[in-house]
Design a protein around this motif. Sequence first.
Motif, PDB file in Angstrom:
ATOM      1  N   GLY A  99      55.769  47.133  32.233  1.00 16.06           N
ATOM      2  CA  GLY A  99      55.557  46.042  33.175  1.00 16.06           C
ATOM      3  C   GLY A  99      55.878  44.706  32.526  1.00 16.06           C
ATOM      4  N   GLN A 100      56.243  43.754  33.352  1.00 17.40           N
ATOM      5  CA  GLN A 100      56.539  42.400  32.904  1.00 17.40           C
ATOM      6  C   GLN A 100      55.967  41.434  33.928  1.00 17.40           C
ATOM      7  OE1 GLN A 100      58.243  41.379  30.065  1.00 17.40           O
ATOM      8  NE2 GLN A 100      57.815  39.252  30.596  1.00 17.40           N
ATOM      9  N   SER A 101      55.176  40.475  33.464  1.00 17.05           N
ATOM     10  CA  SER A 101      54.588  39.473  34.359  1.00 17.05           C
ATOM     11  C   SER A 101      55.059  38.091  33.952  1.00 17.05           C
ATOM     12  CB  SER A 101      53.057  39.538  34.302  1.00 17.05           C
ATOM     13  OG  SER A 101      52.578  40.789  34.719  1.00 17.05           O
ATOM     14  N   TYR A 102      55.248  37.240  34.937  1.00 14.80           N
ATOM     15  CA  TYR A 102      55.643  35.871  34.662  1.00 14.80           C
ATOM     16  C   TYR A 102      54.998  34.944  35.691  1.00 14.80           C
ATOM     17  CZ  TYR A 102      59.192  37.088  38.186  1.00 14.80           C
ATOM     18  OH  TYR A 102      59.832  37.521  39.319  1.00 14.80           O
ATOM     19  N   HIS A 103      55.054  33.664  35.416  1.00 20.17           N
ATOM     20  CA  HIS A 103      54.384  32.646  36.233  1.00 20.17           C
ATOM     21  C   HIS A 103      52.870  32.831  36.227  1.00 20.17           C
ATOM     22  CE1 HIS A 103      58.315  32.118  38.765  1.00 20.17           C
ATOM     23  NE2 HIS A 103      58.363  31.494  37.597  1.00 20.17           N
ATOM     24  N   LEU A 104      52.324  33.391  35.133  1.00 17.78           N
ATOM     25  CA  LEU A 104      50.879  33.482  34.999  1.00 17.78           C
ATOM     26  C   LEU A 104      50.319  32.099  34.667  1.00 17.78           C
ATOM     27  CD1 LEU A 104      50.612  36.796  32.957  1.00 17.78           C
ATOM     28  CD2 LEU A 104      50.605  36.482  35.438  1.00 17.78           C
ATOM     29  N   THR A 105      49.044  31.899  34.955  1.00 18.40           N
ATOM     30  CA  THR A 105      48.456  30.569  34.803  1.00 18.40           C
ATOM     31  C   THR A 105      47.792  30.399  33.443  1.00 18.40           C
ATOM     32  OG1 THR A 105      46.414  31.331  35.862  1.00 18.40           O
ATOM     33  CG2 THR A 105      48.071  30.299  37.271  1.00 18.40           C
ATOM     34  N   ARG A 106      47.737  29.159  33.011  1.00 15.93           N
ATOM     35  CA  ARG A 106      46.992  28.779  31.810  1.00 15.93           C
ATOM     36  C   ARG A 106      46.354  27.416  32.039  1.00 15.93           C
ATOM     37  NH1 ARG A 106      49.908  25.281  27.732  1.00 15.93           N
ATOM     38  NH2 ARG A 106      51.898  24.701  28.669  1.00 15.93           N
ATOM     39  N   ASN A 107      45.368  27.137  31.225  1.00 18.00           N
ATOM     40  CA  ASN A 107      44.615  25.899  31.295  1.00 18.00           C
ATOM     41  C   ASN A 107      44.862  25.119  30.010  1.00 18.00           C
ATOM     42  OD1 ASN A 107      42.662  23.900  31.238  1.00 18.00           O
ATOM     43  ND2 ASN A 107      40.937  25.313  31.164  1.00 18.00           N
ATOM     44  N   ILE A 140      44.419  21.011  33.083  1.00 21.80           N
ATOM     45  CA  ILE A 140      45.588  21.082  33.957  1.00 21.80           C
ATOM     46  C   ILE A 140      46.059  22.536  34.007  1.00 21.80           C
ATOM     47  CG2 ILE A 140      47.907  20.236  34.402  1.00 21.80           C
ATOM     48  CD1 ILE A 140      45.732  18.123  34.636  1.00 21.80           C
ATOM     49  N   ILE A 141      46.248  23.046  35.216  1.00 22.27           N
ATOM     50  CA  ILE A 141      46.678  24.426  35.403  1.00 22.27           C
ATOM     51  C   ILE A 141      48.186  24.455  35.631  1.00 22.27           C
ATOM     52  CG2 ILE A 141      46.413  26.520  36.771  1.00 22.27           C
ATOM     53  CD1 ILE A 141      43.980  25.694  35.130  1.00 22.27           C
ATOM     54  N   LEU A 188      37.960  34.163  39.461  1.00 14.91           N
ATOM     55  CA  LEU A 188      37.623  32.954  40.201  1.00 14.91           C
ATOM     56  C   LEU A 188      38.637  31.841  39.981  1.00 14.91           C
ATOM     57  CD1 LEU A 188      33.770  32.886  39.499  1.00 14.91           C
ATOM     58  CD2 LEU A 188      34.960  33.821  41.483  1.00 14.91           C
ATOM     59  N   GLY A 189      39.708  32.155  39.264  1.00 12.95           N
ATOM     60  CA  GLY A 189      40.734  31.151  39.030  1.00 12.95           C
ATOM     61  C   GLY A 189      40.578  30.409  37.729  1.00 12.95           C
ATOM     62  N   ASN A 190      39.670  30.840  36.848  1.00 15.55           N
ATOM     63  CA  ASN A 190      39.448  30.146  35.583  1.00 15.55           C
ATOM     64  C   ASN A 190      40.417  30.687  34.543  1.00 15.55           C
ATOM     65  OD1 ASN A 190      38.491  28.680  33.474  1.00 15.55           O
ATOM     66  ND2 ASN A 190      36.524  29.723  33.312  1.00 15.55           N
ATOM     67  N   ALA A 191      41.558  30.046  34.403  1.00 16.32           N
ATOM     68  CA  ALA A 191      42.584  30.509  33.463  1.00 16.32           C
ATOM     69  C   ALA A 191      42.173  30.198  32.032  1.00 16.32           C
ATOM     70  CB  ALA A 191      43.919  29.846  33.786  1.00 16.32           C
ATOM     71  N   THR A 192      42.747  30.931  31.093  1.00 15.70           N
ATOM     72  CA  THR A 192      42.428  30.722  29.694  1.00 15.70           C
ATOM     73  C   THR A 192      43.066  29.435  29.175  1.00 15.70           C
ATOM     74  OG1 THR A 192      42.441  31.787  27.515  1.00 15.70           O
ATOM     75  CG2 THR A 192      44.426  31.981  28.844  1.00 15.70           C
ATOM     76  N   SER A 193      42.496  28.873  28.107  1.00 17.99           N
ATOM     77  CA  SER A 193      42.984  27.617  27.536  1.00 17.99           C
ATOM     78  C   SER A 193      43.933  27.904  26.382  1.00 17.99           C
ATOM     79  CB  SER A 193      41.813  26.768  27.040  1.00 17.99           C
ATOM     80  OG  SER A 193      40.940  26.446  28.094  1.00 17.99           O
TER      81      SER A 193
END
Length: 208
Positions: A99-107, A140-141, A188-193
């Motif tokens: 698998g390959q994922s992209y456009h994942l979120t970060r904080n 900032i996300i 809950l949308g809390n992305a990692t920093s």
Amino acid sequence: WDLGGNGQTAIRAGFGMFYDQYENEFRFFTANNAPFFGLTDVTNAPFPLGFSAGAGALRAPQPDGIDFNIDVPTRLHWNFGVQRQLSKDTVVNVSYVGGQSYHLTRNSDANTRRPVIQPDGSKLYVGGNRKNAAVSGSRIITSDVNSSYHSIQTEFNQRISHGLRSKVSFTVAKAIDDASITISQHALGNATSTQDPDNVRADRGLSS
């Protein structure tokens, strides 16, 4: 696909593209923005009426935000497997799953202190003023994080024979990403920093 046409060897493959959705990020990361929210410090506040010592001093704003051009997190998933019947009651499966994922979120903190550049070119965030002295730290996300997964999965399966049934599975896998999170608040949308907002690759490594 029945390889030999005798029903004993089967080859299977699949591919899928899946999308996540933003549900709680906008609420989670914008609810505490000014002018609707603020923090006040009261020095030597008496107990139990802390504000009887005065209104206190308002802290510098801590603005949070989401990239205006944020992309939808996307995952590509694929697999290829071979299944072989050894006898009327036993089957062996060997599969490659990836698998390959992209456009994942970060904080990240977009208003870090100005770093000190070390002789080796690395950054050291010690002391110094923030990039914008009028505000404090920020969250900032953005959606510039990637991940990958590759595995070999094997399985031996014996159906009930003489009152016994057995199954043995073994998987060798490796997952790599730019930002891992190990707490349930990711739902809950809390992305990692990330440690360096300007260099997401510095966090790349084996997934947590």
